[in-house]
Design a protein around this motif. Structure first.
Motif, PDB file in Angstrom:
ATOM      1  N   GLN A  26       0.825  -1.204   0.000  1.00 39.73           N
ATOM      2  CA  GLN A  26       0.000   0.000   0.000  1.00 39.73           C
ATOM      3  C   GLN A  26       0.863   1.260   0.000  1.00 39.73           C
ATOM      4  N   ARG A  51       2.126   1.788  -3.480  1.00 40.19           N
ATOM      5  CA  ARG A  51       1.075   2.356  -4.331  1.00 40.19           C
ATOM      6  C   ARG A  51       0.861   3.835  -4.014  1.00 40.19           C
ATOM      7  N   ARG A  72       3.540   5.841  -5.667  1.00 42.80           N
ATOM      8  CA  ARG A  72       3.283   5.990  -7.117  1.00 42.80           C
ATOM      9  C   ARG A  72       2.237   7.065  -7.377  1.00 42.80           C
ATOM     10  N   GLU A  73       1.189   7.070  -6.549  1.00 40.76           N
ATOM     11  CA  GLU A  73       0.123   8.063  -6.720  1.00 40.76           C
ATOM     12  C   GLU A  73       0.619   9.469  -6.396  1.00 40.76           C
ATOM     13  N   LEU A 108      -7.919   5.950  -1.399  1.00 41.97           N
ATOM     14  CA  LEU A 108      -7.300   4.756  -1.975  1.00 41.97           C
ATOM     15  C   LEU A 108      -7.498   3.510  -1.117  1.00 41.97           C
TER      16      LEU A 108
END
Length: 179
Positions: A78, A81, A84-85, A112
């Protein structure tokens, strides 16, 4: 149980506290009274009452420690991720400008992963994973530094009013002598 400002239990203290609660469970099962348990374990009767209620409702597991409230809630996948976001930028997440604020990152985590962080917890999470605080430069996107320098050299000297020469009595701090 309440602790002093900024305080809490370390992992070792939490384990010691859990041993006390499990000792209380053994005494509940033996039929001891709350007052005797509190005196033996050197805790308040209210704590023993609360533990007994939790024991009745959930057994020994009901009295077990829930763990540290400050542990990270996001898994490694998580966090990857989330990074990356964040690299995609605020515009990709419908914010009007290119600034990541802690409130925005907090909201992004909620969107998210359906996990709620405090703003301070968000900062700790980011700091723990190598993100740093940055102050954006307060400049207009349209700013042309070369044009500003040219204006300061050529236009400003013509525009500003020339300074008046200092004359005696114009702005001097001396006063005429009293009569």
């Amino acid at each position: 149980m309440r602790y002093a400002q900024g305080g809490g239990l370390t992992d070792a203290e939490r384990e010691a506290r859990e041993r006390v609660r499990l000792d209380a469970v053994a005494r509940f099962e033996a039929g001891d009274r709350n007052k005797a348990i509190a005196a033996t374990l050197r805790v308040s009767e209210r704590s023993v009452e609360r533990w007994r209620r939790q024991w009745r409702e959930g057994g020994a597991a009901g009295v077990a420690s829930k763990g540290s409230p400050g542990r990270p809630k996001l898994s490694g996948a998580q966090v990857a991720r989330l990074e990356r976001e964040l690299e995609r930028g605020p515009l990709a997440h419908s914010w009007a400008d290119q600034r990541w604020t802690l409130a925005r990152v907090k909201k992004l985590i909620g969107r998210l992963f359906r996990i709620s962080y405090t703003v301070e917890g968000t900062w700790r999470l980011l700091k723990r994973h190598g993100w740093s605080w940055q102050q954006p430069a307060r400049r207009a996107i349209e700013r042309d530094d070369d044009a500003v320098e040219l204006w300061k050299k050529e236009v400003w000297p013509r525009v500003r009013a020339p300074r008046r020469p200092a004359t005696a009595g114009s702005s001097s701090k001396t006063r005429p002598a009293s009569r």
